[in-house]
Design an enzyme around this catalytic site. Structure first.
Site, PDB file in Angstrom:
ATOM      1  CG  ASN A 293      -1.704   1.235   1.430  1.00 12.52           C
ATOM      2  OD1 ASN A 293      -1.816   2.039   0.503  1.00 12.52           O
ATOM      3  ND2 ASN A 293      -2.280   1.404   2.613  1.00 12.52           N
TER       4      ASN A 293
ATOM      5  CE  LYS B  79       0.074   3.416   4.804  1.00 13.35           C
ATOM      6  NZ  LYS B  79      -0.063   3.592   6.235  1.00 13.35           N
TER       7      LYS B  79
ATOM      8  CG  HIS C 229      -5.890   1.760   5.109  1.00 13.84           C
ATOM      9  ND1 HIS C 229      -5.477   2.689   6.037  1.00 13.84           N
ATOM     10  CD2 HIS C 229      -4.854   0.909   4.931  1.00 13.84           C
ATOM     11  CE1 HIS C 229      -4.242   2.412   6.399  1.00 13.84           C
ATOM     12  NE2 HIS C 229      -3.823   1.332   5.739  1.00 13.84           N
TER      13      HIS C 229
ATOM     14  CD  GLU D 274      -3.140   5.391   6.757  1.00 11.48           C
ATOM     15  OE1 GLU D 274      -3.101   5.491   5.517  1.00 11.48           O
ATOM     16  OE2 GLU D 274      -2.231   4.871   7.420  1.00 11.48           O
TER      17      GLU D 274
ATOM     18  CD  GLU E  98      -3.721  -2.714   7.336  1.00 16.70           C
ATOM     19  OE1 GLU E  98      -2.579  -2.888   6.916  1.00 16.70           O
ATOM     20  OE2 GLU E  98      -4.408  -1.733   7.047  1.00 16.70           O
TER      21      GLU E  98
ATOM     22  N   GLY F 167       2.121   2.181  10.783  1.00 14.66           N
ATOM     23  CA  GLY F 167       3.035   3.312  10.607  1.00 14.66           C
ATOM     24  C   GLY F 167       3.688   3.784  11.891  1.00 14.66           C
TER      25      GLY F 167
ATOM     26  CB  SER G 157       4.978  -1.739  12.114  1.00 10.51           C
ATOM     27  OG  SER G 157       4.513  -0.406  12.302  1.00 10.51           O
TER      28      SER G 157
HETATM   29  C1  PEP Z   1      -0.877  -0.007   6.004  1.00 10.92           C
HETATM   30  O1  PEP Z   1      -0.955   1.159   5.670  1.00 10.92           O
HETATM   31  O2  PEP Z   1      -1.754  -0.779   5.625  1.00 10.92           O
HETATM   32  C2  PEP Z   1       0.252  -0.431   6.831  1.00 10.92           C
HETATM   33  C3  PEP Z   1       0.226  -1.624   7.356  1.00 10.92           C
HETATM   34  O3  PEP Z   1       1.270   0.483   7.026  1.00 10.92           O
HETATM   35  P1  PEP Z   1       2.691   0.202   7.760  1.00 10.92           P
HETATM   36  O4  PEP Z   1       3.220  -1.099   7.187  1.00 10.92           O
HETATM   37  O5  PEP Z   1       3.532   1.376   7.408  1.00 10.92           O
HETATM   38  O6  PEP Z   1       2.399   0.074   9.208  1.00 10.92           O
END
Ligand code: PEP
Length: 255
Positions: free
Chosen positions: A10, A12, A96, A98, A168, A174, A214
């Site tokens: 992703n 973003k 997601h 976000e 997630e 992040g 992460s």
């Molecule tokens: C994500 O945006 O779906 C995600 C898991 O980000 P990160 O790996 O940076 O935590």
């Protein structure tokens, strides 16, 4: 193992089309013939066409990061499923965290997108996960249950194996804080149980449940070795080919 591992990047709101091209080229050069793992890259809308042309003919699939549920009309700034299909996208990330937190997306709205994506032969990657406050309040499983149940409302037995779920935990996205393997596996097993109740054992065993939050080359092998973790949705580590390719290798080794 009946579920092939899936690694989805992703990107973003990162990478102009010009910047996306070399990243996509590096991934195709190193992993474009990999059939041990399913690989999806999800650039921003403006780089979909460029990246789509680069991954064309390879085993790398193209995904979008969002879409609108309606087929078309007066929805300024939005993108439809048909527009994504026209650029040869095969996957779309939906719900997601976000989108949920910054843009107020609800489970009911996300559900409309899930059903619209399936109607248009796009495979949704439905994201679910609890906030830190919800985890601390002990409501993780309840929150995830609602997100999965409402998110999948109206999805038939015929369509469900085209759905990918991404667990997630919001507090791990992040932040560099990764869920422990036990925390992640517990929620993945719970989601699998829920899918079994909704769709029966045989179908539930075929649905991929990704971990996101992460995930990095250092922690991926342990996470990917868990029984119900079928791959990763990767943010930060997907922005450089080296770490993304290491994650693909980790998934191949864990299969
Ligand atoms: C994500 O945006 O779906 C995600 C898991 O980000 P990160 O790996 O940076 O935590």
């Amino acid at each position: 193992m009946i579920r092939k591992k899936l690694i989805a990047g992703n990107w973003k709101m990162n990478k102009t089309a010009t910047e996306a091209a070399p990243l996509a080229q590096e991934i195709v050069a190193a992993a474009g013939r990999n059939t041990d793992v399913d690989i999806v890259v999800c650039p921003p809308f403006t780089a979909l066409e460029t990246v789509g042309k680069i991954v064309d003919g390879s085993s790398i699939k193209l995904g979008a990061q969002n879409m609108h549920p309606e087929a078309g009309g007066a929805y300024t700034g939005e993108i439809s499923a048909a527009m994504l299909r026209d650029l040869f996208a095969t996957h779309v990330i939906l719900g997601h965290s976000e989108r949920r937190s910054y843009f107020g997306e609800t489970d009911a709205f996300i559900n409309k997108k899930v059903t619209a994506s399936l109607k248009n032969q796009l495979k949704p990657i439905l994201c679910v996960g609890e906030t830190l406050a919800e985890r601390e309040a002990g409501t993780t499983l309840k929150v995830v249950q609602t997100q999965v149940e409402v998110g999948l409302e109206g999805v038939s037995n015929d369509d469900i194996t085209n759905v990918v779920i991404a667990y997630e935990p919001v507090w791990a996205i992040g932040t560099g804080k990764v869920a422990t393997t036990e925390q992640a596996q517990e929620v993945h097993a719970f989601i699998r149980e829920l899918l079994t109740k909704l769709y029966g054992e045989a179908l539930a065993q075929k649905i991929r449940i990704l971990y996101g939050g992460s995930m990095k080359p250092a922690n991926a092998p342990e996470l990917l070795a868990q029984k119900d973790i079928d791959g990763g949705l990767i943010g930060g580590a997907a922005l450089e080919s080296r770490s993304f390719l290491e994650l693909i290798n980790a998934a191949a080794a864990a299969k």
